[in-house]
Write a protein that holds these residues in place. Structure first.
Motif, short mmCIF file in Angstrom:
data_model
loop_
_atom_site.label_atom_id
_atom_site.label_comp_id
_atom_site.label_asym_id
_atom_site.label_seq_id
_atom_site.Cartn_x
_atom_site.Cartn_y
_atom_site.Cartn_z
N ARG A 77 71.99 32.83 24.32
CA ARG A 77 72.45 32.86 25.72
C ARG A 77 72.28 34.24 26.32
O ARG A 77 71.88 34.40 27.49
CB ARG A 77 73.92 32.43 25.79
CG ARG A 77 74.52 32.50 27.20
CD ARG A 77 73.74 31.65 28.17
NE ARG A 77 74.30 31.73 29.52
CZ ARG A 77 73.63 31.40 30.63
NH1 ARG A 77 72.37 30.96 30.53
NH2 ARG A 77 74.20 31.49 31.80
N SER A 78 72.53 35.26 25.51
CA SER A 78 72.36 36.64 25.98
C SER A 78 70.91 36.91 26.35
O SER A 78 70.63 37.58 27.36
CB SER A 78 72.82 37.62 24.89
OG SER A 78 72.62 38.96 25.31
N GLN A 79 69.99 36.37 25.54
CA GLN A 79 68.57 36.56 25.84
C GLN A 79 68.18 35.84 27.13
O GLN A 79 67.38 36.34 27.93
CB GLN A 79 67.72 36.07 24.67
CG GLN A 79 67.87 36.89 23.40
CD GLN A 79 67.45 38.34 23.60
OE1 GLN A 79 66.42 38.62 24.22
NE2 GLN A 79 68.26 39.25 23.10
N GLU A 80 68.74 34.64 27.32
CA GLU A 80 68.48 33.90 28.56
C GLU A 80 68.99 34.68 29.78
O GLU A 80 68.32 34.76 30.81
CB GLU A 80 69.16 32.52 28.50
CG GLU A 80 68.55 31.57 27.48
CD GLU A 80 69.36 30.29 27.37
OE1 GLU A 80 70.39 30.17 28.09
OE2 GLU A 80 68.98 29.42 26.56
N LEU A 81 70.18 35.22 29.63
CA LEU A 81 70.76 35.99 30.72
C LEU A 81 69.93 37.23 31.01
O LEU A 81 69.73 37.60 32.18
CB LEU A 81 72.20 36.40 30.38
CG LEU A 81 73.22 35.26 30.36
CD1 LEU A 81 74.54 35.75 29.75
CD2 LEU A 81 73.46 34.71 31.77
N LYS A 82 69.43 37.88 29.96
CA LYS A 82 68.60 39.07 30.15
C LYS A 82 67.33 38.74 30.92
O LYS A 82 66.94 39.45 31.84
CB LYS A 82 68.24 39.67 28.79
CG LYS A 82 67.33 40.89 28.88
CD LYS A 82 66.96 41.41 27.49
CE LYS A 82 66.02 42.60 27.60
NZ LYS A 82 65.59 43.10 26.27
N ALA A 83 66.67 37.63 30.53
CA ALA A 83 65.43 37.24 31.19
C ALA A 83 65.69 36.88 32.66
O ALA A 83 64.92 37.26 33.56
CB ALA A 83 64.80 36.05 30.46
N GLU A 84 66.78 36.13 32.91
CA GLU A 84 67.09 35.77 34.29
C GLU A 84 67.44 37.00 35.12
O GLU A 84 67.04 37.13 36.27
CB GLU A 84 68.24 34.77 34.33
CG GLU A 84 68.51 34.27 35.75
CD GLU A 84 69.59 33.21 35.81
OE1 GLU A 84 69.90 32.78 36.94
OE2 GLU A 84 70.12 32.84 34.74
N LEU A 85 68.19 37.95 34.52
CA LEU A 85 68.56 39.17 35.22
C LEU A 85 67.32 39.97 35.59
O LEU A 85 67.24 40.53 36.70
CB LEU A 85 69.49 40.01 34.35
CG LEU A 85 69.98 41.32 34.96
CD1 LEU A 85 70.72 41.09 36.27
CD2 LEU A 85 70.86 42.08 33.96
N GLU A 86 66.34 40.02 34.70
CA GLU A 86 65.10 40.74 35.00
C GLU A 86 64.37 40.11 36.18
O GLU A 86 63.85 40.82 37.05
CB GLU A 86 64.19 40.77 33.76
CG GLU A 86 64.70 41.69 32.67
CD GLU A 86 63.82 41.66 31.43
OE1 GLU A 86 62.89 40.79 31.38
OE2 GLU A 86 64.04 42.46 30.51
N ARG A 87 64.34 38.76 36.20
CA ARG A 87 63.68 38.08 37.32
C ARG A 87 64.41 38.37 38.63
O ARG A 87 63.78 38.63 39.66
CB ARG A 87 63.63 36.57 37.06
CG ARG A 87 62.65 36.14 35.99
CD ARG A 87 62.43 34.63 36.03
NE ARG A 87 63.66 33.89 35.73
CZ ARG A 87 64.06 33.56 34.50
NH1 ARG A 87 63.32 33.91 33.44
NH2 ARG A 87 65.17 32.87 34.32
N VAL A 88 65.73 38.31 38.58
CA VAL A 88 66.54 38.56 39.78
C VAL A 88 66.35 40.01 40.26
O VAL A 88 66.17 40.26 41.46
CB VAL A 88 68.03 38.28 39.50
CG1 VAL A 88 68.91 38.84 40.62
CG2 VAL A 88 68.25 36.77 39.35
N GLU A 89 66.37 40.95 39.34
CA GLU A 89 66.24 42.37 39.73
C GLU A 89 64.84 42.67 40.26
O GLU A 89 64.69 43.44 41.21
CB GLU A 89 66.56 43.26 38.53
CG GLU A 89 68.03 43.27 38.19
CD GLU A 89 68.34 44.19 37.02
OE1 GLU A 89 67.41 44.42 36.19
OE2 GLU A 89 69.49 44.66 36.91
N ASP A 90 63.82 42.05 39.66
CA ASP A 90 62.45 42.27 40.16
C ASP A 90 62.31 41.75 41.59
O ASP A 90 61.73 42.42 42.45
CB ASP A 90 61.44 41.55 39.25
CG ASP A 90 61.26 42.26 37.92
OD1 ASP A 90 61.69 43.43 37.81
OD2 ASP A 90 60.69 41.64 36.99
#
Length: 460
Positions: A77-90
């Motif tokens: 779940r942490s990895q999923e959150l990291k990937a989604e956060l990167e997309r949101v921040e980009d």
């Protein structure tokens, strides 16, 4: 630059500014949509970071308890959150860049006292000075461009040969007159409490953006470097269009102290602009040129004092014309004619009697703008990061900037050549300038040089 919160909360006032200032290439609805999506993504990013921090804490607790299966689920779940956060921040970074660029296109909000109008015909004349006791003029005042060539103190043909149209040589007593005016103006403003600054002549894009010349007026400025396929091979430098640019940016991204204010600087500089006249008398001579000298006054003040300072700055610029004995008028500029950056602006126009003008104080003459005196409020300060700390223990706030020409030299020279012209084609030097010209009282002209000075018979 306007405050984003202000734009968000007062869209109708911003629309009114766009309309009354004649800015037609900005879609405010698009700007507001970008801002809304960016804020939603920022909020989503904050939620994702918060959740990820909680999951990270849970992973450690589960491992301590020996619950490896649930710990692995939390890691996934942490990895999923990291990937989604990167997309949101980009995406948020992309929108932030778009928003920053869009905000640079929004004009300043006109002060409530500014008259609403479309163009120069809607400007409001406040008053005239110096017309109660006009000096006796020749029956036919010779326009400065003819007189300057007759006296061999202005040489437009050789200036165009050396550089191009809109450039000129100022020679002999003409050059001495320009030097005298420069020093006289600087002395006047020193008496008024100004500190001298001699700025660098090239300025970078950040400085041009800070005062509002970029991106709006890029086509009017001279970029240093060769242009190839819309790219510049250069050092990111521009020839300054006005000393306002380097002097205002002296304190860019700095915090001044309350005790520093008001701060008053003056600077003499050559200036470079792609000036364009609308009709013949505007494009002839020394009125609209691409290189000209000017003394600029720049003020940094507390916000609550800026409109009182605007009136003071106007008086300081007027003092030069008063001492020179030149007739002039002051205009309050309407919304459609006062410019992109200003919240309120006055123009000072000197009277030059050498060309026809329908609304002149007597037959003949025209008005020439020699100074624009402007209050930008915090518009430039936000673009350039100019702040001050009201108290050492308080948060820094944006200060207000003002500037005014004191004055633009070419048009003052035009007015002197025409207003102080004598029947015999000489020019009386204003009394206040004579100490700067070794006591000389009259410009009588110079003998021309070269074969071009000979008559047709003499050349043969």
């Amino acid at each position: 630059m306007l405050d984003r919160k202000y734009v968000r909360e007062h869209p109708e006032e911003v629309r009114r500014a766009l309309e009354t200032k004649g800015v037609e290439d900005v879609d405010l609805d698009v700007v507001l949509e970008i801002d809304e999506e960016w804020r939603e993504l920022k909020a989503r990013g904050d939620d994702l970071r918060h959740e990820r921090n909680e999951v990270s804490q849970t992973i450690g607790e589960l491992k301590q308890e020996g619950n490896d299966e649930e710990a692995q689920e939390a890691i996934d779940r942490s990895q999923e959150l990291k990937a989604e956060l990167e997309r949101v921040e980009d995406r948020a970074d992309e929108l932030k860049a778009e928003l920053d660029e869009a905000m640079l296109e929004l004009p300043n909000i006109p002060h409530e006292s500014v008259p609403v109008g479309e163009d120069e015909s809607d400007n409001v004349e406040r008053y005239r000075e110096g017309f109660d006791d006009l000096r006796d003029l020749p029956d036919d005042v010779i326009p400065h461009y003819e007189l300057g060539e007759n006296l061999d103190i202005l040489d437009f043909e050789r200036g165009a040969k050396v550089t191009g149209g809109g450039f000129q040589f100022v020679k002999g007593d003409g050059a001495r007159l320009e030097y005298a005016l420069m020093q006289f103006m600087l002395d006047v403003h020193r008496e008024q409490g100004y500190t001298d600054v001699f700025p660098p002549i090239p300025v970078n894009s950040a400085s041009m953006q800070g005062t509002g010349q970029l991106p709006k007026f890029a086509e009017d400025a001279y970029r240093i470097g060769a242009r190839q396929d819309d790219e510049y091979d250069d050092d990111d430098l521009w020839l300054l269009p006005t000393a306002e640019v380097p002097v205002t940016n002296m304190y860019r991204d700095e915090i001044l102290l309350d005790d520093d204010l008001p701060l008053k600087h003056q600077a003499f500089s050559p200036n470079f602009r792609r000036e364009a006249g609308e009709h013949g008398t505007e494009t002839r001579g020394y009125v609209r040129v691409h290189q000209f000298n000017k003394v600029e006054m720049v003020n940094f003040v507390r916000p609550e004092e800026s409109y009182d300072r605007l009136e003071g700055l106007l008086s300081e610029a007027e003092a030069v014309l008063e001492r020179l004995g030149l007739p002039y008028r002051v205009l309050t500029m309407c919304t459609g004619d006062m410019g992109f950056q200003q919240a309120k602006k006055y123009d000072i126009e000197v009277w030059a009697p050498g060309d026809d003008m329908e609304d002149g104080p007597q037959e003949g003459g025209r008005w020439l703008e020699v100074s624009s005196v402007s209050n930008f409020e915090d518009f430039q300060a936000r673009r350039a990061g100019l702040r001050y700390r009201p108290d050492r223990h308080e948060s820094a706030e944006y200060l207000h900037t003002l500037n005014g020409s004191g004055l633009a030299l070419p048009r003052v020279i035009v007015a002197i050549l025409e207003y102080y012209q004598n029947d015999d084609g000489t020019v009386t030097i204003p009394e206040v300038l004579r100490p700067y010209m070794g006591g000389q009282e009259v410009i009588e002209g110079h003998e021309k040089v070269g074969e071009s000075a000979l008559g047709a018979g003499e050349k043969d």
